[in-house]
Design a protein around this motif. Structure first.
Motif, mmCIF file in Angstrom:
data_model
loop_
_atom_site.group_PDB
_atom_site.id
_atom_site.type_symbol
_atom_site.label_atom_id
_atom_site.label_comp_id
_atom_site.label_asym_id
_atom_site.label_seq_id
_atom_site.Cartn_x
_atom_site.Cartn_y
_atom_site.Cartn_z
ATOM 1 N N SER A 131 0.832 -1.201 0.000
ATOM 2 C CA SER A 131 0.000 0.000 0.000
ATOM 3 C C SER A 131 0.870 1.255 0.000
ATOM 4 O O SER A 131 1.991 1.261 0.526
ATOM 5 N N ASP A 132 0.357 2.300 -0.623
ATOM 6 C CA ASP A 132 0.992 3.612 -0.572
ATOM 7 C C ASP A 132 -0.120 4.651 -0.713
ATOM 8 O O ASP A 132 -1.273 4.296 -0.970
ATOM 9 N N PRO A 133 0.168 5.939 -0.521
ATOM 10 C CA PRO A 133 -0.909 6.943 -0.570
ATOM 11 C C PRO A 133 -1.708 6.927 -1.866
ATOM 12 O O PRO A 133 -2.939 7.072 -1.851
ATOM 13 N N GLN A 134 -1.039 6.749 -2.995
ATOM 14 C CA GLN A 134 -1.744 6.753 -4.271
ATOM 15 C C GLN A 134 -2.692 5.559 -4.377
ATOM 16 O O GLN A 134 -3.838 5.696 -4.819
ATOM 17 N N ARG A 135 -2.235 4.384 -3.951
ATOM 18 C CA ARG A 135 -3.082 3.194 -4.017
ATOM 19 C C ARG A 135 -4.218 3.259 -3.002
ATOM 20 O O ARG A 135 -5.317 2.786 -3.266
ATOM 21 N N ARG A 136 -3.947 3.842 -1.842
ATOM 22 C CA ARG A 136 -5.013 4.014 -0.853
ATOM 23 C C ARG A 136 -6.114 4.905 -1.401
ATOM 24 O O ARG A 136 -7.295 4.632 -1.210
ATOM 25 N N GLU A 137 -5.723 5.981 -2.081
ATOM 26 C CA GLU A 137 -6.716 6.882 -2.648
ATOM 27 C C GLU A 137 -7.502 6.192 -3.761
ATOM 28 O O GLU A 137 -8.725 6.358 -3.877
ATOM 29 N N ARG A 138 -6.801 5.387 -4.579
ATOM 30 C CA ARG A 138 -7.492 4.651 -5.640
ATOM 31 C C ARG A 138 -8.450 3.628 -5.038
ATOM 32 O O ARG A 138 -9.570 3.446 -5.533
ATOM 33 N N LEU A 139 -8.029 2.974 -3.972
ATOM 34 C CA LEU A 139 -8.894 2.010 -3.299
ATOM 35 C C LEU A 139 -10.114 2.701 -2.721
ATOM 36 O O LEU A 139 -11.239 2.196 -2.829
ATOM 37 N N ARG A 140 -9.914 3.866 -2.110
ATOM 38 C CA ARG A 140 -11.030 4.622 -1.547
ATOM 39 C C ARG A 140 -12.059 4.963 -2.632
ATOM 40 O O ARG A 140 -13.264 4.824 -2.440
ATOM 41 N N ALA A 141 -11.557 5.417 -3.788
ATOM 42 C CA ALA A 141 -12.456 5.778 -4.887
ATOM 43 C C ALA A 141 -13.192 4.559 -5.425
ATOM 44 O O ALA A 141 -14.382 4.633 -5.762
ATOM 45 N N THR A 142 -12.488 3.424 -5.505
ATOM 46 C CA THR A 142 -13.121 2.192 -5.992
ATOM 47 C C THR A 142 -14.245 1.758 -5.057
ATOM 48 O O THR A 142 -15.344 1.401 -5.502
ATOM 49 N N LEU A 143 -13.996 1.798 -3.752
ATOM 50 C CA LEU A 143 -15.014 1.408 -2.775
ATOM 51 C C LEU A 143 -16.209 2.354 -2.828
ATOM 52 O O LEU A 143 -17.364 1.922 -2.737
ATOM 53 N N ALA A 144 -15.941 3.645 -2.985
ATOM 54 C CA ALA A 144 -17.019 4.628 -3.014
ATOM 55 C C ALA A 144 -17.929 4.442 -4.226
ATOM 56 O O ALA A 144 -19.123 4.744 -4.172
ATOM 57 N N ALA A 145 -17.356 3.949 -5.325
ATOM 58 C CA ALA A 145 -18.129 3.789 -6.560
ATOM 59 C C ALA A 145 -18.932 2.490 -6.610
ATOM 60 O O ALA A 145 -19.790 2.324 -7.474
ATOM 61 N N LEU A 146 -18.663 1.571 -5.685
ATOM 62 C CA LEU A 146 -19.330 0.274 -5.722
ATOM 63 C C LEU A 146 -20.777 0.374 -5.271
ATOM 64 O O LEU A 146 -21.094 1.027 -4.276
ATOM 65 N N ASP A 147 -21.653 -0.302 -5.988
ATOM 66 C CA ASP A 147 -23.041 -0.450 -5.578
ATOM 67 C C ASP A 147 -23.085 -1.575 -4.544
ATOM 68 O O ASP A 147 -22.721 -2.706 -4.852
ATOM 69 N N PRO A 148 -23.524 -1.309 -3.312
ATOM 70 C CA PRO A 148 -23.532 -2.361 -2.294
ATOM 71 C C PRO A 148 -24.312 -3.607 -2.713
ATOM 72 O O PRO A 148 -23.922 -4.721 -2.371
ATOM 73 N N ALA A 149 -25.396 -3.417 -3.463
ATOM 74 C CA ALA A 149 -26.187 -4.573 -3.890
ATOM 75 C C ALA A 149 -25.399 -5.455 -4.851
ATOM 76 O O ALA A 149 -25.471 -6.683 -4.794
ATOM 77 N N VAL A 150 -24.642 -4.829 -5.735
ATOM 78 C CA VAL A 150 -23.814 -5.582 -6.681
ATOM 79 C C VAL A 150 -22.717 -6.327 -5.939
ATOM 80 O O VAL A 150 -22.448 -7.506 -6.205
ATOM 81 N N LEU A 151 -22.073 -5.648 -4.995
ATOM 82 C CA LEU A 151 -20.992 -6.264 -4.237
ATOM 83 C C LEU A 151 -21.497 -7.462 -3.439
ATOM 84 O O LEU A 151 -20.867 -8.527 -3.420
ATOM 85 N N ARG A 152 -22.643 -7.315 -2.775
ATOM 86 C CA ARG A 152 -23.192 -8.417 -1.994
ATOM 87 C C ARG A 152 -23.541 -9.599 -2.893
ATOM 88 O O ARG A 152 -23.286 -10.756 -2.555
ATOM 89 N N ALA A 153 -24.128 -9.300 -4.048
ATOM 90 C CA ALA A 153 -24.504 -10.374 -4.970
ATOM 91 C C ALA A 153 -23.272 -11.124 -5.465
ATOM 92 O O ALA A 153 -23.275 -12.362 -5.546
ATOM 93 N N ARG A 154 -22.214 -10.392 -5.762
ATOM 94 C CA ARG A 154 -20.998 -11.050 -6.274
ATOM 95 C C ARG A 154 -20.300 -11.858 -5.182
ATOM 96 O O ARG A 154 -19.769 -12.935 -5.461
ATOM 97 N N LEU A 155 -20.308 -11.359 -3.948
ATOM 98 C CA LEU A 155 -19.743 -12.142 -2.859
ATOM 99 C C LEU A 155 -20.522 -13.441 -2.665
ATOM 100 O O LEU A 155 -19.929 -14.491 -2.393
ATOM 101 N N GLY A 156 -21.827 -13.365 -2.818
ATOM 102 C CA GLY A 156 -22.634 -14.578 -2.722
ATOM 103 C C GLY A 156 -22.302 -15.565 -3.820
ATOM 104 O O GLY A 156 -22.251 -16.781 -3.590
ATOM 105 N N GLU A 157 -22.043 -15.068 -5.013
ATOM 106 C CA GLU A 157 -21.654 -15.938 -6.123
ATOM 107 C C GLU A 157 -20.311 -16.614 -5.843
ATOM 108 O O GLU A 157 -20.143 -17.807 -6.092
ATOM 109 N N VAL A 158 -19.371 -15.850 -5.320
ATOM 110 C CA VAL A 158 -18.055 -16.413 -5.000
ATOM 111 C C VAL A 158 -18.194 -17.534 -3.976
ATOM 112 O O VAL A 158 -17.526 -18.572 -4.067
#
Length: 236
Positions: A131-158
Motif C-alpha cells: 500500500s501507498d498513498p496513491q493506491r489508498r486513494e485509488r482504493l477509496r475511490a473504488t469502494l465509493a463507486a461500488l453499488d452495495p447490492a452488486v458487491l453483496r450479490a458477487r460475494l454470494g456468487e463467489v
C-alpha cells in the motif's frame, strides 16, 4: 482480454494494460453494474464480446476466474491461452481461515454496508505492505463507486461457485499467477486447479491479492513471457 476483479471495472487495470503493450493489445471488459447478473449471466454477457477473427488470451483477475474458465470451456475458435491471477475455480478459502466462503452464514456474506468497511482493514486485506498513498486513494475511490447490492450479490456468487467441471474441459494452455502475499485467496485454490488440470503452470509473484494493481509491471512481464512461450509452442 482482461476480465476484472470483484469491482467489475477496468479503471484500476490501466497500469497493467499499459505494461502489456506494445507486444500485446490488452483490453479490459467492464461488467454491467447489475446485481442480477450472476456468474452464468456474466458468461453469457461476455461470450459475444470475445474476438471472433483474431487470436486472443483470457486473463482473469480474482472474481472473474470462474467466468474465464467457463468461457474457455466453450472452446472459442480463436482462444489460445488462459491466465488466472489470484483467482479460483471454486469457492476460495482465505489463508487465515480453515473454512471456505461457502461455510460462512448467509447473513454475514450479505451484511451491509460492505463498501463502508474500515479502509485500513480493506487496505491490509487487498494491498498489505504494498500500500501507498496513491493506491489508498485509488482504493477509496473504488469502494465509493461500488453499488452495495452488486458487491453483496458477487460475494454470494463467489461463496457458491464451482467451475471445476468446466475447468476440466479447457483445452488451451493455462497459467495460474499466484500472489505470494495474498490474504484473501489461499494456495488451496491453486492446488485445486492443479488437481483438476495437471497441465496448468503456476508462477508465484511476491505481492498482495491486488497483484495486477500493486505489481502491475512484474505481473505483465510474467504473463507476457508465458504467453510468448505458449504461442511459440502452439506454432510448433
Amino acid at each position: 482480454m482482461v476480465l476484472p476483479g470483484l469491482d467489475g471495472g477496468g479503471e484500476w487495470l490501466h497500469e497493467f494494460l499499459a505494461a502489456m503493450a506494445p507486444r500485446f493489445d490488452a483490453r479490459a471488459l467492464a461488467y454491467p453494474n447489475d446485481p442480477t447478473l450472476d456468474y452464468d449471466a456474466l458468461v453469457e454477457w461476455a461470450w459475444p464480446q470475445l474476438p471472433a477473427h483474431e487470436p486472443f488470451a483470457l486473463i482473469a483477475e480474482s472474481f472473474s476466474g470462474p467466468v474465464a474458465i467457463r468461457l474457455a470451456a466453450r472452446r472459442p475458435l480463436q482462444l489460445k491461452a488462459l491466465a488466472l491471477c489470484a483467482s479460483f475455480a471454486c469457492a476460495p478459502r482465505p489463508p487465515w481461515s480453515p473454512l471456505g466462503l461457502a461455510a460462512l452464514p448467509a447473513w454475514l456474506l450479505h451484511a451491509a454496508p460492505l463498501r463502508q468497511a474500515p479502509l485500513p482493514w480493506v487496505e491490509r486485506a487487498v494491498l498489505g505492505r504494498w500500500s501507498d498513498p496513491q493506491r489508498r486513494e485509488r482504493l477509496r475511490a473504488t469502494l465509493a463507486a461500488l453499488d452495495p447490492a452488486v458487491l453483496r450479490a458477487r460475494l454470494g456468487e463467489v461463496a457458491r461457485v464451482d467451475a471445476r467441471a468446466a475447468l476440466g474441459d479447457v483445452a488451451v494452455p493455462t497459467l495460474y499467477l499466484r500472489a505470494a502475499g495474498d490474504r484473501l485467496v489461499s494456495a488451496d485454490s491453486w492446488e485445486e486447479i492443479r488437481r483438476v488440470r495437471p497441465q496448468a503452470e503456476c508462477v508465484a509473484l511476491q505481492g498482495p491479492h491486488f497483484l495486477l494493481q500493486a505489481r502491475a509491471k512484474d505481473a505483465a512481464a510474467q504473463i507476457g513471457r508465458w504467453l510468448a512461450a505458449s504461442m511459440k509452442d502452439l506454432a510448433n
